[in-house]
Scaffold this active site. Structure first.
Site, PDB file in Angstrom:
ATOM      1  CE1 TYR A  65       7.864 -27.875  21.692  1.00 21.07           C
ATOM      2  CE2 TYR A  65       8.549 -25.569  21.643  1.00 21.07           C
ATOM      3  CZ  TYR A  65       7.991 -26.674  21.013  1.00 21.07           C
ATOM      4  OH  TYR A  65       7.572 -26.567  19.707  1.00 21.07           O
TER       5      TYR A  65
ATOM      6  CE  LYS B 227      10.308 -28.874  18.107  1.00 18.75           C
ATOM      7  NZ  LYS B 227       9.570 -29.983  17.431  1.00 18.75           N
TER       8      LYS B 227
HETATM    9  N1  LIG Z   1       2.110 -24.991  17.550  1.00 19.85           N
HETATM   10  C1  LIG Z   1       3.110 -24.149  17.353  1.00 19.85           C
HETATM   11  O1  LIG Z   1       2.956 -22.925  17.476  1.00 19.85           O
HETATM   12  C2  LIG Z   1       4.457 -24.665  16.962  1.00 19.85           C
HETATM   13  C3  LIG Z   1       4.702 -26.031  16.865  1.00 19.85           C
HETATM   14  N2  LIG Z   1       5.941 -26.469  16.464  1.00 19.85           N
HETATM   15  C4  LIG Z   1       6.207 -27.899  16.333  1.00 19.85           C
HETATM   16  O2  LIG Z   1       5.266 -28.459  15.444  1.00 19.85           O
HETATM   17  C5  LIG Z   1       4.990 -29.809  15.805  1.00 19.85           C
HETATM   18  C6  LIG Z   1       3.487 -30.016  15.886  1.00 19.85           C
HETATM   19  O3  LIG Z   1       2.956 -29.130  16.862  1.00 19.85           O
HETATM   20  P1  LIG Z   1       1.403 -29.067  17.181  1.00 19.85           P
HETATM   21  O4  LIG Z   1       0.649 -29.660  16.075  1.00 19.85           O
HETATM   22  O5  LIG Z   1       1.122 -27.690  17.624  1.00 19.85           O
HETATM   23  O6  LIG Z   1       1.342 -30.026  18.454  1.00 19.85           O
HETATM   24  P2  LIG Z   1       0.197 -31.061  18.905  1.00 19.85           P
HETATM   25  O7  LIG Z   1       0.420 -31.297  20.353  1.00 19.85           O
HETATM   26  O8  LIG Z   1      -1.129 -30.605  18.458  1.00 19.85           O
HETATM   27  O9  LIG Z   1       0.587 -32.366  18.073  1.00 19.85           O
HETATM   28  C7  LIG Z   1       1.600 -33.258  18.438  1.00 19.85           C
HETATM   29  C8  LIG Z   1       1.063 -34.679  18.361  1.00 19.85           C
HETATM   30  O10 LIG Z   1       2.108 -35.588  18.737  1.00 19.85           O
HETATM   31  C9  LIG Z   1       1.570 -36.518  19.666  1.00 19.85           C
HETATM   32  N3  LIG Z   1       2.609 -37.120  20.500  1.00 19.85           N
HETATM   33  C10 LIG Z   1       3.156 -36.598  21.632  1.00 19.85           C
HETATM   34  N4  LIG Z   1       4.023 -37.472  22.147  1.00 19.85           N
HETATM   35  C11 LIG Z   1       4.039 -38.554  21.339  1.00 19.85           C
HETATM   36  C12 LIG Z   1       4.730 -39.791  21.371  1.00 19.85           C
HETATM   37  N5  LIG Z   1       5.573 -40.100  22.353  1.00 19.85           N
HETATM   38  N6  LIG Z   1       4.518 -40.685  20.381  1.00 19.85           N
HETATM   39  C13 LIG Z   1       3.635 -40.406  19.392  1.00 19.85           C
HETATM   40  N7  LIG Z   1       2.943 -39.252  19.322  1.00 19.85           N
HETATM   41  C14 LIG Z   1       3.142 -38.340  20.283  1.00 19.85           C
HETATM   42  C15 LIG Z   1       0.602 -35.671  20.465  1.00 19.85           C
HETATM   43  O11 LIG Z   1      -0.279 -36.449  21.241  1.00 19.85           O
HETATM   44  P3  LIG Z   1      -0.819 -35.801  22.643  1.00 19.85           P
HETATM   45  O12 LIG Z   1      -1.618 -34.607  22.257  1.00 19.85           O
HETATM   46  O13 LIG Z   1      -1.601 -36.904  23.259  1.00 19.85           O
HETATM   47  O14 LIG Z   1       0.414 -35.431  23.422  1.00 19.85           O
HETATM   48  C16 LIG Z   1      -0.099 -34.919  19.347  1.00 19.85           C
HETATM   49  O15 LIG Z   1      -1.109 -35.685  18.758  1.00 19.85           O
HETATM   50  C17 LIG Z   1       5.734 -30.071  17.107  1.00 19.85           C
HETATM   51  O16 LIG Z   1       6.931 -30.737  16.828  1.00 19.85           O
HETATM   52  C18 LIG Z   1       6.027 -28.684  17.624  1.00 19.85           C
HETATM   53  O17 LIG Z   1       7.231 -28.667  18.375  1.00 19.85           O
HETATM   54  C19 LIG Z   1       6.936 -25.587  16.155  1.00 19.85           C
HETATM   55  C20 LIG Z   1       6.741 -24.249  16.246  1.00 19.85           C
HETATM   56  C21 LIG Z   1       5.488 -23.673  16.662  1.00 19.85           C
END
Ligand SMILES: NC(=O)C1=CN([C@@H]2O[C@H](COP(=O)(O)OP(=O)(O)OC[C@H]3O[C@@H](n4cnc5c(N)ncnc54)[C@H](OP(=O)(O)O)[C@@H]3O)[C@@H](O)[C@H]2O)C=CC1
Ligand SMILES: CC(C)=CCC[C@@H](C)[C@H]1CC[C@H]2C3=C(CC[C@]12C)[C@@]1(C)CCC(=O)C[C@@H]1CC3
Length: 382
Positions: free
Chosen positions: A181, A185
């Protein structure tokens, strides 16, 4: 035949018209009227945005806030998890440029918040979505005439499993990232920042949150409660004094929107990364205890030496690798999780404060209270 004007070409046209019709004298009222109509049009088009990953935890909070601020929002996600008036959903994979182009029509601002969940250990999936997919997103943005791209990166891009105290954005990227991951990133952030090109009219910025928590988070609180329900939350790894940043989701949303609204050709934020946290580092185990106690579970009490637990996690991980052709088992105590639970990892937000006036909008205590209240179904005995 028809001519398609993207927001980008409209903005150029607008600048051109402003130059040839300078609004300097009071006799030029008619031109002033035309210019102000164009200004209104430009303001309208800059309020049309897309949230890639808008069905996810952070994405949905962002969408709700954007709607409240008068933006028109298109969500692009692999799944649709809710419906909201004012939001158009486009279901698709971000590796599919044609699908993206449909969602980006008339959009001038894109928030990229999609990623596979960190808990997945699928190297090929992370590479496909976070690296190739982000490349496709940038291509689609250029073709659709998008002007601004705001990436949700992660502060973990500099974390290697050793202490980070008040880390600034100029820390080098992790040479040995703790998992796939983080590895992808890092590449994703590099791609987005490199794509910032004022000449071509595409401005980019990366926001690096850390430990996002809040209502509807599918990771942090559910993992914690699951561990507690299995009776495994009795131990503190190390002496319990390690400080960590946890960021309430509204503060991340605030940082994302602030960066989008500050992103202009003359702004210092173009092509840069920014830490966005609660700016209140807290002992990892105090934070965990506050959530657990708030939900009616006992706080962990017994200390275990860090090196012992890390060594055990490493051993389990090696065993899982060796035995994977025979038995499929995934240890919960991965070396990465032990490092996250036992080391310092907190970051300075001074760059975001200075360049875009960032200040958290919800304090840690309040964030914890709101989070605990939002999980009645995870309370002890529920
Ligand atoms: N949560 C945290 O603590 C942190 C998060 N981040 C970053 O923040 C961002 C959001 O995180 P978060 O909201 O927690 O994650 P989530 O998994 O809740 O949200 C990500 C969304 O992207 C969708 N997704 C995944 N793959 C694809 C694809 N190929 N095409 C279209 N959509 C896709 C997921 O669908 P599905 O669920 O079906 O996979 C999900 O709906 C990410 O980039 C993460 O790296 C950064 C630091 C900390
Ligand atoms: C600040 C930051 C990056 C937080 C990340 C969130 C998750 C990685 C943590 C949320 C719950 C945590 C947790 C553990 C490890 C880290 C988390 C998954 C343990 C598995 C660590 C070992 C234990 O004793 C149990 C913990 C349960 C909760």
């Amino acid at each position: 035949s028809s001519v398609r004007l993207s927001p980008n070409s409209l903005a150029t046209l607008f600048r051109f018209l402003k130059e040839i019709f300078p609004v300097s004298s009071s006799s030029n009222r008619r031109n002033a009227f035309r210019i102000s109509s164009l200004e209104s049009f430009s303001a309208w088009s800059s309020k049309r945005c897309a949230v890639i990953g808008g069905s996810g935890f952070l994405g949905r909070h962002l969408v709700e806030k954007l709607l409240g601020k008068g933006y028109t929002v298109s969500v692009f996600d692999i799944r649709q998890s809710y419906e909201l008036p004012g939001v158009t959903f486009h279901q698709g994979d971000l590796c599919d440029k044609q699908a993206l182009l449909t969602a980006l029509q008339g959009v001038s601002l894109v928030f990229h918040c999609a990623s596979p969940a960190p808990a997945s250990d699928d190297k090929a999936l992370f590479q496909r979505v976070n690296i190739q997919g982000t490349h496709t997103v940038l291509q689609a943005c250029t073709e659709a005439g998008v002007q601004k791209v705001v990436l949700t990166s992660s502060a973990s891009v500099v974390f290697e499993g050793t202490d980070i105290k008040d880390g600034r954005e100029d820390l080098p990227y992790a040479k040995k990232p703790i998992d796939y991951y983080t590895e992808t990133k890092i590449e994703q952030e590099k791609l987005v920042l490199k794509a910032c090109d004022k000449e071509k009219g595409l401005l980019t910025v990366a926001i690096r949150p850390h430990g996002i928590f809040g209502p509807r988070d599918p990771q942090l609180v559910p993992i914690l409660v699951d561990t507690a329900r299995r009776g495994n939350m009795k131990f503190i790894i190390g002496d319990g004094s390690n400080l960590v940043d946890f960021t309430f989701v509204d503060n991340v949303v605030h940082g994302l929107i602030l960066s989008a609204e500050s992103l202009r050709p003359e702004s210092p934020i173009c092509g840069k990364a920014y830490h966005i946290t609660n700016d209140e580092p807290v002992r990892f185990w105090d934070f965990m205890s506050d959530i657990l106690v708030g939900l009616g579970y006992a706080a962990p009490r017994y200390n275990l030496p860090y090196t012992l637990v890390y060594g055990l996690a490493l051993l389990l991980w090696l065993l899982s690798l060796l035995l994977c052709p025979l038995v499929a088992f995934k240890p919960t105590f991965t070396p990465m999780r032990v490092a996250l639970a036992g080391k310092h990892h907190f970051y300075s937000c001074s760059r975001a404060k200075q360049d875009m006036g960032y200040k958290p909008v919800v304090g840690l205590k309040d964030g914890i209270r709101r989070t605990v209240e939002s999980y009645p179904h995870l309370r002890h005995g529920a």
